[in-house]
Design a protein around this motif. Structure first.
Motif, PDB file in Angstrom:
ATOM      1  N   LEU A  98       0.841  -1.200   0.000  1.00 20.23           N
ATOM      2  CA  LEU A  98       0.000   0.000   0.000  1.00 20.23           C
ATOM      3  C   LEU A  98       0.876   1.250   0.000  1.00 20.23           C
ATOM      4  N   ARG A  99       1.805   1.298   0.966  1.00 22.60           N
ATOM      5  CA  ARG A  99       2.714   2.440   1.070  1.00 22.60           C
ATOM      6  C   ARG A  99       4.035   1.993   1.663  1.00 22.60           C
ATOM      7  N   SER A 100       5.033   2.834   1.478  1.00 23.28           N
ATOM      8  CA  SER A 100       6.329   2.561   2.101  1.00 23.28           C
ATOM      9  C   SER A 100       6.728   3.766   2.943  1.00 23.28           C
ATOM     10  N   TYR A 101       7.439   3.462   4.010  1.00 26.50           N
ATOM     11  CA  TYR A 101       7.891   4.489   4.944  1.00 26.50           C
ATOM     12  C   TYR A 101       9.329   4.186   5.331  1.00 26.50           C
ATOM     13  N   ILE A 102      10.083   5.229   5.589  1.00 25.26           N
ATOM     14  CA  ILE A 102      11.405   5.069   6.189  1.00 25.26           C
ATOM     15  C   ILE A 102      11.351   5.756   7.542  1.00 25.26           C
ATOM     16  N   LEU A 103      11.564   4.946   8.579  1.00 28.28           N
ATOM     17  CA  LEU A 103      11.550   5.464   9.938  1.00 28.28           C
ATOM     18  C   LEU A 103      12.980   5.622  10.407  1.00 28.28           C
ATOM     19  N   THR A 104      13.271   6.779  10.936  1.00 27.30           N
ATOM     20  CA  THR A 104      14.621   7.057  11.401  1.00 27.30           C
ATOM     21  C   THR A 104      14.549   7.493  12.866  1.00 27.30           C
ATOM     22  N   SER A 105      15.661   7.327  13.535  1.00 26.78           N
ATOM     23  CA  SER A 105      15.726   7.647  14.962  1.00 26.78           C
ATOM     24  C   SER A 105      16.998   8.428  15.245  1.00 26.78           C
ATOM     25  N   ASP A 106      16.919   9.332  16.188  1.00 27.62           N
ATOM     26  CA  ASP A 106      18.121  10.048  16.617  1.00 27.62           C
ATOM     27  C   ASP A 106      19.108   9.090  17.276  1.00 27.62           C
ATOM     28  N   SER A 107      18.646   7.905  17.629  1.00 16.91           N
ATOM     29  CA  SER A 107      19.472   6.912  18.324  1.00 16.91           C
ATOM     30  C   SER A 107      20.286   6.050  17.375  1.00 16.91           C
ATOM     31  N   LYS A 108      20.188   6.250  16.068  1.00 18.30           N
ATOM     32  CA  LYS A 108      20.808   5.289  15.162  1.00 18.30           C
ATOM     33  C   LYS A 108      22.330   5.227  15.252  1.00 18.30           C
ATOM     34  N   GLU A 109      22.947   6.172  15.892  1.00 18.60           N
ATOM     35  CA  GLU A 109      24.390   6.082  16.115  1.00 18.60           C
ATOM     36  C   GLU A 109      24.708   5.291  17.385  1.00 18.60           C
ATOM     37  N   ASP A 110      23.708   5.092  18.226  1.00 23.98           N
ATOM     38  CA  ASP A 110      23.840   4.304  19.449  1.00 23.98           C
ATOM     39  C   ASP A 110      23.031   3.025  19.238  1.00 23.98           C
ATOM     40  N   ILE A 111      23.703   1.976  18.785  1.00 22.10           N
ATOM     41  CA  ILE A 111      23.028   0.757  18.351  1.00 22.10           C
ATOM     42  C   ILE A 111      22.201   0.136  19.477  1.00 22.10           C
ATOM     43  N   GLU A 112      22.704   0.164  20.691  1.00 25.34           N
ATOM     44  CA  GLU A 112      21.943  -0.413  21.802  1.00 25.34           C
ATOM     45  C   GLU A 112      20.615   0.329  21.993  1.00 25.34           C
ATOM     46  N   LYS A 113      20.662   1.647  21.980  1.00 28.45           N
ATOM     47  CA  LYS A 113      19.441   2.438  22.124  1.00 28.45           C
ATOM     48  C   LYS A 113      18.532   2.231  20.924  1.00 28.45           C
ATOM     49  N   LYS A 170      21.596  -0.756   6.783  1.00 28.07           N
ATOM     50  CA  LYS A 170      22.919  -0.557   7.377  1.00 28.07           C
ATOM     51  C   LYS A 170      23.097   0.833   7.987  1.00 28.07           C
ATOM     52  N   TYR A 171      22.183   1.749   7.689  1.00 27.42           N
ATOM     53  CA  TYR A 171      22.243   3.094   8.259  1.00 27.42           C
ATOM     54  C   TYR A 171      21.440   3.210   9.555  1.00 27.42           C
ATOM     55  N   GLY A 172      20.768   2.115   9.952  1.00 29.15           N
ATOM     56  CA  GLY A 172      20.000   2.123  11.178  1.00 29.15           C
ATOM     57  C   GLY A 172      18.575   2.623  11.011  1.00 29.15           C
ATOM     58  N   ASN A 173      18.088   2.662   9.783  1.00 24.33           N
ATOM     59  CA  ASN A 173      16.715   3.067   9.520  1.00 24.33           C
ATOM     60  C   ASN A 173      15.833   1.839   9.331  1.00 24.33           C
ATOM     61  N   LEU A 174      14.559   1.985   9.694  1.00 26.80           N
ATOM     62  CA  LEU A 174      13.580   0.939   9.426  1.00 26.80           C
ATOM     63  C   LEU A 174      12.849   1.292   8.131  1.00 26.80           C
TER      64      LEU A 174
END
Length: 181
Positions: free
Chosen positions: A33-48, A147-151
């Motif tokens: 139906l649709r596509s989304y890219i979800l990003t987080s300010d935490s993507k440099e902190d893999i545990e978070k 690989k950039y930490g985005n969903l």
């Protein structure tokens, strides 16, 4: 808990997961139906980031996710000397898989942070590692962690598509601007 599921059985139960076979030049990707890219300010902190993913999964109402590589390439087919890649290989070996295993994993929310951590490092540190997609048990969406930490999320049902933006607004994720990584 992490449960192994053979590739064949995984595709029988979760037939909307994308698959490709380069030798036969076959590729399947479900109608979305649709596509989304979800990003987080935490993507440099893999545990978070991993805990942000689990929070998002729980807010979506999923108890587990099913993971499968797009190709038949085994999960442990690549060698890499990076510390994180070696740790990831050890983690997957501890799941009782060998170098030929190309099946899927059903991962509940308790095991998801550790699983996502090691999947992320295999994805980031191995250039030819196959795309690994996930879905929920009802197959309302498919997605992958890049690989950039985005969903990257692809909705397959109206119910999930209508719900996803609400959940994103409540989570640590936001929509990527320009819909690019």
């Amino acid at each position: 808990m992490i449960t192994l599921i053979s590739r064949q059985r995984c595709l029988e139960l979760y037939s909307r997961l994308p698959v490709s076979n380069d030798l036969k030049e076959e590729y399947f990707f479900p109608k979305i139906l649709r596509s989304y890219i979800l990003t987080s300010d935490s993507k440099e902190d893999i545990e978070k980031l991993c805990f942000d993913v689990v929070d998002w999964v729980q807010r979506m109402g999923f108890e587990s996710l099913i993971f499968l590589g797009e190709t038949e390439m085994p999960w442990l087919s690549q060698k890499n000397d990076a510390k994180q890649a070696k740790e990831a290989v050890q983690f997957f070996k501890a799941q009782k898989i060998d170098v030929r295993y190309n099946g899927g994993f059903i991962v509940d929310n308790r095991a998801l942070p550790e699983f996502i951590t090691h999947l992320f490092w295999l994805t980031r540190l191995n250039a030819s590692f196959p795309m690994v997609y996930f879905t929920d048990k009802n197959q309302g969406l498919i997605g992958n962690l890049c690989k950039y930490g985005n969903l990257h999320i692809f909705t397959l049902s109206e119910a999930i598509d209508n719900f996803i933006l609400t959940v994103v607004g409540e989570s640590h994720f936001k929509l990527a601007e320009g819909m690019q990584c």
